[in-house]
Motif scaffolding. Structure first.
Motif, PDB file in Angstrom:
ATOM      1  N   TYR A 151       0.861  -1.183   0.000  1.00 24.05           N
ATOM      2  CA  TYR A 151       0.000   0.000   0.000  1.00 24.05           C
ATOM      3  C   TYR A 151       0.899   1.236   0.000  1.00 24.05           C
ATOM      4  O   TYR A 151       1.876   1.309   0.758  1.00 24.05           O
ATOM      5  CB  TYR A 151      -0.901   0.002   1.242  1.00 24.05           C
ATOM      6  N   LYS A 152       0.600   2.184  -0.869  1.00 27.64           N
ATOM      7  CA  LYS A 152       1.432   3.375  -0.999  1.00 27.64           C
ATOM      8  C   LYS A 152       1.447   4.171   0.298  1.00 27.64           C
ATOM      9  O   LYS A 152       0.459   4.221   1.026  1.00 27.64           O
ATOM     10  CB  LYS A 152       0.927   4.248  -2.146  1.00 27.64           C
ATOM     11  N   ARG A 153       2.610   4.782   0.535  1.00 24.62           N
ATOM     12  CA  ARG A 153       2.799   5.563   1.758  1.00 24.62           C
ATOM     13  C   ARG A 153       2.725   7.056   1.457  1.00 24.62           C
ATOM     14  O   ARG A 153       3.246   7.526   0.445  1.00 24.62           O
ATOM     15  CB  ARG A 153       4.153   5.247   2.383  1.00 24.62           C
ATOM     16  N   ALA A 154       2.122   7.777   2.374  1.00 22.84           N
ATOM     17  CA  ALA A 154       2.064   9.235   2.259  1.00 22.84           C
ATOM     18  C   ALA A 154       3.067   9.886   3.195  1.00 22.84           C
ATOM     19  O   ALA A 154       3.765  10.833   2.829  1.00 22.84           O
ATOM     20  CB  ALA A 154       0.656   9.735   2.562  1.00 22.84           C
ATOM     21  N   ASN A 155       3.170   9.360   4.408  1.00 22.15           N
ATOM     22  CA  ASN A 155       4.083   9.901   5.405  1.00 22.15           C
ATOM     23  C   ASN A 155       5.383   9.106   5.375  1.00 22.15           C
ATOM     24  O   ASN A 155       5.406   7.929   5.727  1.00 22.15           O
ATOM     25  CB  ASN A 155       3.444   9.827   6.793  1.00 22.15           C
ATOM     26  N   LEU A 156       6.490   9.773   4.965  1.00 26.15           N
ATOM     27  CA  LEU A 156       7.767   9.081   4.809  1.00 26.15           C
ATOM     28  C   LEU A 156       8.734   9.354   5.950  1.00 26.15           C
ATOM     29  O   LEU A 156       9.894   8.961   5.877  1.00 26.15           O
ATOM     30  CB  LEU A 156       8.422   9.480   3.483  1.00 26.15           C
TER      31      LEU A 156
END
Length: 219
Positions: free
Chosen positions: A9-14
């Protein structure tokens, strides 16, 4: 080579805080390299069981919210104490491009040195190879049936069609080591054999020591 599927699942907060939150939730922060851009995503840690905790190499079918590709696990980081997976890097692959992989080694055969009391030691758990994906094996068999005391199989001894070995040619993969007790006994026996026996007759041709002559004129 077998394939393991990793669903992501793609991450927004890195940030670091976001990564730690993912780990607390049982997810592994990941990065997919090799395309037009890096893809940051996360995946359930349980899916890594068959990929990481195994003695065989695998390809990876990565599915990130419906976007699919073939990849290999390029690097994985573990917690130094708990061994929980902290981060994983994947690399996209294609059938027409060569790749580098670390392939686990497996020792096969019976070493003569072991039957004499020696210990078979695997020095390298994996070997780095370079080749096309179709030529990559699950593992590399290392035949030890010729290993006696003080003998070793080195990287330069390995030949697999279609693959180039990247480790130093003189690096040892497996060897038969002599147990310390046996080595000490052999050293003591050699030392005893080399030392002259007490009271032994002088060697042929050896001259007896002569008493010093008195000077003339002295009584």
């Amino acid at each position: 080579m077998k394939t393991v599927e990793i669903i992501g699942y793609k991450r927004a907060n890195l940030g670091k805080a976001g990564s730690q939150k993912l780990r607390d939730d049982g997810l592994v922060p990941c990065v997919l390299y090799g395309g037009n851009e890096q893809v940051h995503f996360c995946s359930p840690m349980i899916l890594f069981r068959d990929l990481v905790y195994t003695n065989e190499a695998h390809f990876v079918h990565v599915n990130i919210e419906g976007e699919e590709c073939q990849a290999i696990l390029q690097e994985v980081q573990f917690h130094p104490v708990s061994e929980v997976i902290l981060h994983a890097d994947f690399l996209r692959i294609s059938e027409d491009r060569k790749i580098k992989m670390s392939i686990p080694t497996r020792l096969v055969g019976t070493a003569p040195g072991v039957s004499k009391g020696g210990t078979l030691v695997r020095k390298r758990a994996s070997l780095k190879v370079y080749g096309f994906p179709k030529d990559m094996p699950d593992h590399i068999d290392v035949n030890v049936s010729s290993l006696d005391f003080h003998h070793a199989i080195k990287v330069g001894d390995m030949k697999i069609e279609g693959l180039e070995f990247l480790d130093p040619k003189q690096a040892t993969i497996a060897a038969v080591e002599v147990p310390r007790a046996a080595k000490m006994a052999a050293d003591e026996a050699a030392a005893a054999a080399a030392a002259p026996a007490e009271g032994a007759a002088p060697a042929a041709g050896a001259k007896k020591a002569e008493a010093p002559k008195k000077e003339e004129g002295k009584k």
